[in-house]
Enzyme design. Structure first.
Site, PDB file in Angstrom:
ATOM      1  N   ARG A   1       2.844 -19.306 -49.552  1.00 24.52           N
ATOM      2  CA  ARG A   1       3.052 -19.965 -48.296  1.00 24.52           C
ATOM      3  C   ARG A   1       4.524 -19.977 -47.872  1.00 24.52           C
ATOM      4  O   ARG A   1       4.849 -20.263 -46.735  1.00 24.52           O
ATOM      5  CB  ARG A   1       2.577 -21.432 -48.434  1.00 24.52           C
ATOM      6  CG  ARG A   1       1.063 -21.552 -48.422  1.00 24.52           C
ATOM      7  CD  ARG A   1       0.625 -22.955 -48.821  1.00 24.52           C
ATOM      8  NE  ARG A   1       0.356 -22.996 -50.263  1.00 24.52           N
ATOM      9  CZ  ARG A   1      -0.021 -24.103 -50.884  1.00 24.52           C
ATOM     10  NH1 ARG A   1      -0.124 -25.250 -50.225  1.00 24.52           N
ATOM     11  NH2 ARG A   1      -0.297 -24.094 -52.164  1.00 24.52           N
ATOM     12  N   GLY A   2       5.404 -19.681 -48.821  1.00 23.00           N
ATOM     13  CA  GLY A   2       6.836 -19.894 -48.614  1.00 23.00           C
ATOM     14  C   GLY A   2       7.477 -19.147 -47.469  1.00 23.00           C
ATOM     15  O   GLY A   2       8.528 -19.543 -46.969  1.00 23.00           O
TER      16      GLY A   2
ATOM     17  N   GLU B   1       9.073 -11.952 -47.777  1.00 26.05           N
ATOM     18  CA  GLU B   1       9.031 -12.928 -48.878  1.00 26.05           C
ATOM     19  C   GLU B   1      10.126 -13.965 -48.686  1.00 26.05           C
ATOM     20  O   GLU B   1      11.149 -13.710 -48.036  1.00 26.05           O
ATOM     21  CB  GLU B   1       9.197 -12.166 -50.206  1.00 26.05           C
ATOM     22  CG  GLU B   1       9.364 -12.993 -51.458  1.00 26.05           C
ATOM     23  CD  GLU B   1       8.184 -13.885 -51.827  1.00 26.05           C
ATOM     24  OE1 GLU B   1       7.683 -14.596 -50.949  1.00 26.05           O
ATOM     25  OE2 GLU B   1       7.810 -13.873 -53.021  1.00 26.05           O
ATOM     26  N   ASP B   2       9.912 -15.151 -49.259  1.00 26.02           N
ATOM     27  CA  ASP B   2      10.941 -16.186 -49.162  1.00 26.02           C
ATOM     28  C   ASP B   2      12.092 -15.934 -50.138  1.00 26.02           C
ATOM     29  O   ASP B   2      13.245 -15.841 -49.734  1.00 26.02           O
ATOM     30  CB  ASP B   2      10.338 -17.592 -49.345  1.00 26.02           C
ATOM     31  CG  ASP B   2       9.519 -17.761 -50.626  1.00 26.02           C
ATOM     32  OD1 ASP B   2       9.393 -16.793 -51.409  1.00 26.02           O
ATOM     33  OD2 ASP B   2       8.993 -18.860 -50.851  1.00 26.02           O
TER      34      ASP B   2
ATOM     35  N   ASP C   1      13.290 -13.965 -57.181  1.00 27.02           N
ATOM     36  CA  ASP C   1      13.900 -14.717 -58.280  1.00 27.02           C
ATOM     37  C   ASP C   1      13.877 -13.825 -59.531  1.00 27.02           C
ATOM     38  O   ASP C   1      14.760 -12.995 -59.719  1.00 27.02           O
ATOM     39  CB  ASP C   1      13.096 -16.014 -58.441  1.00 27.02           C
ATOM     40  CG  ASP C   1      13.668 -16.982 -59.452  1.00 27.02           C
ATOM     41  OD1 ASP C   1      14.896 -17.066 -59.575  1.00 27.02           O
ATOM     42  OD2 ASP C   1      12.882 -17.675 -60.128  1.00 27.02           O
TER      43      ASP C   1
ATOM     44  N   PHE D   1      17.783 -24.182 -57.728  1.00 27.25           N
ATOM     45  CA  PHE D   1      16.432 -24.321 -57.193  1.00 27.25           C
ATOM     46  C   PHE D   1      16.555 -24.834 -55.768  1.00 27.25           C
ATOM     47  O   PHE D   1      17.148 -25.884 -55.519  1.00 27.25           O
ATOM     48  CB  PHE D   1      15.588 -25.261 -58.045  1.00 27.25           C
ATOM     49  CG  PHE D   1      14.129 -25.106 -57.749  1.00 27.25           C
ATOM     50  CD1 PHE D   1      13.395 -24.082 -58.336  1.00 27.25           C
ATOM     51  CD2 PHE D   1      13.492 -25.952 -56.863  1.00 27.25           C
ATOM     52  CE1 PHE D   1      12.051 -23.904 -58.036  1.00 27.25           C
ATOM     53  CE2 PHE D   1      12.148 -25.787 -56.552  1.00 27.25           C
ATOM     54  CZ  PHE D   1      11.436 -24.764 -57.146  1.00 27.25           C
TER      55      PHE D   1
ATOM     56  N   ARG E   1       9.049 -28.342 -47.391  1.00 28.14           N
ATOM     57  CA  ARG E   1       8.927 -27.075 -46.660  1.00 28.14           C
ATOM     58  C   ARG E   1       9.428 -27.212 -45.220  1.00 28.14           C
ATOM     59  O   ARG E   1       9.828 -26.244 -44.600  1.00 28.14           O
ATOM     60  CB  ARG E   1       7.462 -26.621 -46.604  1.00 28.14           C
ATOM     61  CG  ARG E   1       6.892 -26.159 -47.928  1.00 28.14           C
ATOM     62  CD  ARG E   1       5.563 -25.440 -47.674  1.00 28.14           C
ATOM     63  NE  ARG E   1       4.757 -25.309 -48.883  1.00 28.14           N
ATOM     64  CZ  ARG E   1       4.846 -24.309 -49.744  1.00 28.14           C
ATOM     65  NH1 ARG E   1       5.709 -23.329 -49.547  1.00 28.14           N
ATOM     66  NH2 ARG E   1       4.067 -24.259 -50.803  1.00 28.14           N
TER      67      ARG E   1
END
Ligand code: IMP
Ligand code: MG
Length: 178
Positions: free
Chosen positions: A45-46, A101-102, A105, A154, A167
């Site tokens: 969902r990011g 994509e958000d 990582d 983070f 969010r």
């Protein structure tokens, strides 16, 4: 998950994100110049806020589709296995595709997902990530476009969550436990 108390310190302002998206959009337009209609694939969902802002900057004919994947692992780090929870509605064979994509990582999610999507024989498959944490990489993956490289923190906001919260922040902030 039990939540520890935390505060959010701003890392990237809403204004900086908007300015960067304009720059990224020009590069994407150049790459897909001449494509009849590209398929912009958001990873749920990011990426939902990023894709919404990005597509409104693109002077291209587009379709939007979504895919939801999960990667096994703990709350703050993914593992090498990626599973599709919700697949694309449309086919991508022979199409020009941009995957949105958000964050990249460890790189597991995007490496596995792009390898999988390539088996569907798109004509072109390009990737964009709003954020990249290169110092965390476990597998060799680099998006074709990256909004911002960030340190090993983070982060939340602008679509990105911590345990489904935050969010809806209009900027990117880093989580600091108190
Ligand atoms: P990767 O498979 O380790 O590259 O992880 C990518 C996914 O992990 C991203 O799509 C996010 O969902 C999640 N993730 C990685 N870093 C963060 C973060 O700082 N905040 C929130 N989610 C993150
Ligand atoms: Mg994600």
């Amino acid at each position: 998950m039990a939540e520890r108390p935390y505060v959010i310190d701003q890392m990237i302002s809403a204004k900086s994100i908007a300015a960067r998206i304009e720059e990224l959009a020009r590069g994407i337009e150049a790459e897909f110049e001449g494509t009849d209609k590209i398929v912009v694939v958001g990873i749920l969902r990011g990426s939902f806020i990023f894709i919404a802002d990005l597509v409104r900057e693109l002077a291209l004919d587009i379709e939007v589709d979504f895919i939801e994947v999960t990667s096994y692992g703990n709350a703050m780090e993914s593992s090498g296995e990626v599973r599709i929870l919700k697949d694309l509605r449309g086919g991508i064979e022979g199409r020009d595709v941009l995957v949105v994509e958000d964050i990249v990582d460890t790189g597991y999610t995007m490496q596995a997902l792009t390898a999988h999507l390539k088996t569907r024989a798109p004509a072109k498959l390009k990737t964009i990530a709003l954020l990249d944490k290169p110092s965390r990489r476990k597998v060799d993956f680099k998006a074709d476009w990256t909004g911002f490289e960030i340190p090993d923190e983070f982060v939340v906001g602008y679509g990105i969550d911590y345990a489904q919260r935050n969010r809806n922040l209009d900027h990117i902030g880093k989580v600091r436990f108190t």
